[in-house]
Design a protein around this motif. Structure first.
Motif, PDB file in Angstrom:
ATOM      1  N   GLU A  58     -12.884   5.115  -8.905  1.00 21.23           N
ATOM      2  CA  GLU A  58     -13.001   6.240  -7.979  1.00 21.23           C
ATOM      3  C   GLU A  58     -13.259   5.760  -6.554  1.00 21.23           C
ATOM      4  O   GLU A  58     -12.739   6.321  -5.592  1.00 21.23           O
ATOM      5  CB  GLU A  58     -14.122   7.184  -8.429  1.00 21.23           C
ATOM      6  N   THR A  59     -14.062   4.707  -6.430  1.00 26.71           N
ATOM      7  CA  THR A  59     -14.356   4.143  -5.108  1.00 26.71           C
ATOM      8  C   THR A  59     -13.107   3.522  -4.501  1.00 26.71           C
ATOM      9  O   THR A  59     -12.816   3.704  -3.311  1.00 26.71           O
ATOM     10  CB  THR A  59     -15.474   3.083  -5.202  1.00 26.71           C
ATOM     11  N   ILE A  60     -12.346   2.794  -5.328  1.00 26.22           N
ATOM     12  CA  ILE A  60     -11.093   2.185  -4.853  1.00 26.22           C
ATOM     13  C   ILE A  60     -10.123   3.256  -4.374  1.00 26.22           C
ATOM     14  O   ILE A  60      -9.460   3.106  -3.339  1.00 26.22           O
ATOM     15  CB  ILE A  60     -10.460   1.331  -5.976  1.00 26.22           C
ATOM     16  N   LYS A  61     -10.044   4.365  -5.108  1.00 28.72           N
ATOM     17  CA  LYS A  61      -9.169   5.484  -4.727  1.00 28.72           C
ATOM     18  C   LYS A  61      -9.566   6.062  -3.377  1.00 28.72           C
ATOM     19  O   LYS A  61      -8.709   6.421  -2.558  1.00 28.72           O
ATOM     20  CB  LYS A  61      -9.213   6.579  -5.802  1.00 28.72           C
ATOM     21  N   LEU A  62     -10.878   6.157  -3.134  1.00 32.89           N
ATOM     22  CA  LEU A  62     -11.358   6.696  -1.850  1.00 32.89           C
ATOM     23  C   LEU A  62     -10.936   5.803  -0.692  1.00 32.89           C
ATOM     24  O   LEU A  62     -10.543   6.286   0.373  1.00 32.89           O
ATOM     25  CB  LEU A  62     -12.889   6.838  -1.874  1.00 32.89           C
ATOM     26  N   TYR A  63     -10.993   4.495  -0.904  1.00 33.29           N
ATOM     27  CA  TYR A  63     -10.567   3.564   0.146  1.00 33.29           C
ATOM     28  C   TYR A  63      -9.059   3.678   0.393  1.00 33.29           C
ATOM     29  O   TYR A  63      -8.610   3.718   1.539  1.00 33.29           O
ATOM     30  CB  TYR A  63     -10.946   2.129  -0.226  1.00 33.29           C
ATOM     31  N   LYS A  64      -8.283   3.729  -0.693  1.00 32.81           N
ATOM     32  CA  LYS A  64      -6.826   3.854  -0.547  1.00 32.81           C
ATOM     33  C   LYS A  64      -6.452   5.165   0.129  1.00 32.81           C
ATOM     34  O   LYS A  64      -5.550   5.206   0.976  1.00 32.81           O
ATOM     35  CB  LYS A  64      -6.166   3.755  -1.921  1.00 32.81           C
ATOM     36  N   LYS A  65      -7.130   6.237  -0.259  1.00 37.43           N
ATOM     37  CA  LYS A  65      -6.862   7.557   0.314  1.00 37.43           C
ATOM     38  C   LYS A  65      -7.087   7.560   1.815  1.00 37.43           C
ATOM     39  O   LYS A  65      -6.400   8.267   2.569  1.00 37.43           O
ATOM     40  CB  LYS A  65      -7.758   8.597  -0.358  1.00 37.43           C
ATOM     41  N   ASN A  66      -8.043   6.752   2.265  1.00 36.91           N
ATOM     42  CA  ASN A  66      -8.382   6.697   3.688  1.00 36.91           C
ATOM     43  C   ASN A  66      -7.818   5.450   4.372  1.00 36.91           C
ATOM     44  O   ASN A  66      -8.352   4.976   5.375  1.00 36.91           O
ATOM     45  CB  ASN A  66      -9.905   6.775   3.859  1.00 36.91           C
ATOM     46  N   LYS A  67      -6.692   4.960   3.780  1.00 34.87           N
ATOM     47  CA  LYS A  67      -5.882   3.905   4.388  1.00 34.87           C
ATOM     48  C   LYS A  67      -6.627   2.590   4.636  1.00 34.87           C
ATOM     49  O   LYS A  67      -6.463   1.945   5.678  1.00 34.87           O
ATOM     50  CB  LYS A  67      -5.267   4.409   5.692  1.00 34.87           C
ATOM     51  N   VAL A  68      -7.468   2.212   3.678  1.00 38.02           N
ATOM     52  CA  VAL A  68      -8.134   0.905   3.737  1.00 38.02           C
ATOM     53  C   VAL A  68      -7.707   0.119   2.506  1.00 38.02           C
ATOM     54  O   VAL A  68      -7.993   0.516   1.370  1.00 38.02           O
ATOM     55  CB  VAL A  68      -9.678   1.042   3.774  1.00 38.02           C
ATOM     56  N   ASP A  69      -6.993  -0.979   2.726  1.00 39.18           N
ATOM     57  CA  ASP A  69      -6.495  -1.796   1.623  1.00 39.18           C
ATOM     58  C   ASP A  69      -7.569  -2.798   1.198  1.00 39.18           C
ATOM     59  O   ASP A  69      -7.891  -3.732   1.933  1.00 39.18           O
ATOM     60  CB  ASP A  69      -5.228  -2.537   2.061  1.00 39.18           C
ATOM     61  N   VAL A  70      -8.129  -2.566   0.012  1.00 32.63           N
ATOM     62  CA  VAL A  70      -9.182  -3.462  -0.478  1.00 32.63           C
ATOM     63  C   VAL A  70      -8.636  -4.508  -1.453  1.00 32.63           C
ATOM     64  O   VAL A  70      -9.378  -5.375  -1.905  1.00 32.63           O
ATOM     65  CB  VAL A  70     -10.319  -2.658  -1.167  1.00 32.63           C
ATOM     66  N   SER A  71      -7.332  -4.436  -1.749  1.00 32.77           N
ATOM     67  CA  SER A  71      -6.740  -5.353  -2.732  1.00 32.77           C
ATOM     68  C   SER A  71      -6.701  -6.797  -2.233  1.00 32.77           C
ATOM     69  O   SER A  71      -6.675  -7.735  -3.030  1.00 32.77           O
ATOM     70  CB  SER A  71      -5.318  -4.894  -3.089  1.00 32.77           C
ATOM     71  N   GLU A  72      -6.706  -6.957  -0.906  1.00 39.34           N
ATOM     72  CA  GLU A  72      -6.656  -8.315  -0.337  1.00 39.34           C
ATOM     73  C   GLU A  72      -8.037  -8.980  -0.289  1.00 39.34           C
ATOM     74  O   GLU A  72      -8.131 -10.179  -0.048  1.00 39.34           O
ATOM     75  CB  GLU A  72      -6.054  -8.266   1.066  1.00 39.34           C
ATOM     76  N   LEU A  73      -9.045  -8.201  -0.507  1.00 35.88           N
ATOM     77  CA  LEU A  73     -10.406  -8.756  -0.481  1.00 35.88           C
ATOM     78  C   LEU A  73     -10.693  -9.503  -1.780  1.00 35.88           C
ATOM     79  O   LEU A  73     -10.166  -9.149  -2.838  1.00 35.88           O
ATOM     80  CB  LEU A  73     -11.435  -7.633  -0.303  1.00 35.88           C
TER      81      LEU A  73
END
Length: 310
Positions: A58-73
């Motif tokens: 759910e947290t990952i979805k919130l970041y994606k929804k708000n245009k923050v790519d966390v997959s590279e971290l």
């Protein structure tokens, strides 16, 4: 001696200003309407510039929804001190190394609440030479107080320049006799400021922290959020912050004082305790644990010093 102490204090202040002027800092994640995006479970406003990947879907979805790519971290367990881009001296020297230590200890003990406690204790043990000296200064000042009060009475009605110079010379003599260095007592107080903010930023930027829990308390949840959801046990956190702060301040101001000084110190202690108590309502449980352990260490250390000096 007085001029030397002033110069040392000035150097420390300049150093802190330079560090903070080159700082990177926590950025809150906001939606398209400019409102802070919150974790539905913890009620915590999410950090935009996190240091590692969240685990909760759910947290990952919130970041994606708000245009923050966390997959590279990197994953939190795999992050290192040099992970991510350069963000200035503050983040590079203080925040990232501290975040890395918290993660490593958390991985060893499989509990990030315990990691916060151990990291806090390690820092206090490393800084103990400074804190112990400050506590000793307080006890030495208590012994010197009768002579300092006698000196004040001696020069009570003397305001001419020669008398003031003589008074300062005699005061320095008393300080030397009882091995009092006013500079050492304020050094750790100055040191605590960057330590607190480094902890605050490191924990806000670590999803592993604000997604975890410790003995039933969500580390990313504030008492206000907990109480609003009917979790009244979060009042325990507030009570512990207030209690440890009060006794820590009280022991630190344990030197003998005049009646007016004692009243002023009592007012200051009460004000600071109330202020911290109110502030603790909006601090995450992780930060509160750091504060409780840090203040608890100060209390135990000062009691130990008092017993040794008795």
């Amino acid at each position: 001696m007085k001029k030397k102490n002033y110069r040392n204090l000035k150097k420390i202040l300049i150093m802190l200003i330079l560090v903070f002027s080159l700082t990177g800092c926590t950025t809150i994640l906001k939606d398209s309407d400019g409102k802070a995006v919150q974790n539905k479970t913890t009620g915590q406003s999410l950090t935009k510039n996190i240091l590692c990947q969240p685990l909760e879907k759910e947290t990952i979805k919130l970041y994606k929804k708000n245009k923050v790519d966390v997959s590279e971290l990197p994953k939190c367990a795999e992050m290192n001190i040099v992970s991510g881009n350069y963000e200035g001296i503050w983040t590079t020297v203080f925040v990232k190394p501290l975040a890395w230590v918290i993660i490593q200890i958390g991985e060893i003990f499989k509990n990030y609440g315990l990691s916060i406690i151990i990291t806090t204790l390690l820092i206090r043990l490393i800084t103990m030479p400074f804190t112990k000296k400050a506590a000793l200064q307080s006890e030495n000042l208590k012994k010197a107080q009768p002579e300092l009060e006698k000196l004040e009475r001696k020069y009570k009605n003397k305001t001419d320049q020669n008398s003031m110079l003589q008074k300062n010379q005699e005061m320095l003599g008393i300080y030397k006799k009882y091995e009092i260095n006013p500079m050492s007592s304020c050094l750790f107080s100055i040191l605590q400021v960057p330590l607190f903010f480094a902890f605050y930023e490191a924990m806000n930027r670590l999803p592993a922290i604000f997604e975890s829990s410790f003995i039933g308390f969500q580390l990313g949840t504030t008492p206000v959020t907990g109480l609003s959801h009917g979790h009244y046990l979060y009042l325990i956190i507030v009570v512990l912050v207030i209690a440890t702060s009060f006794f820590s301040f009280k022991l630190n101001s344990g030197a003998s004082m005049s009646e007016d000084q004692a009243k002023q110190m009592k007012m200051m202690t009460n004000f600071m305790t109330i202020f911290i108590g109110i502030a603790s309502l909006t601090l995450s449980t992780g930060i509160a644990i750091y504060w409780i352990v840090n203040s608890g260490f100060t209390i135990l250390q000062n009691l130990w010093v008092k017993r040794r000096k008795a």
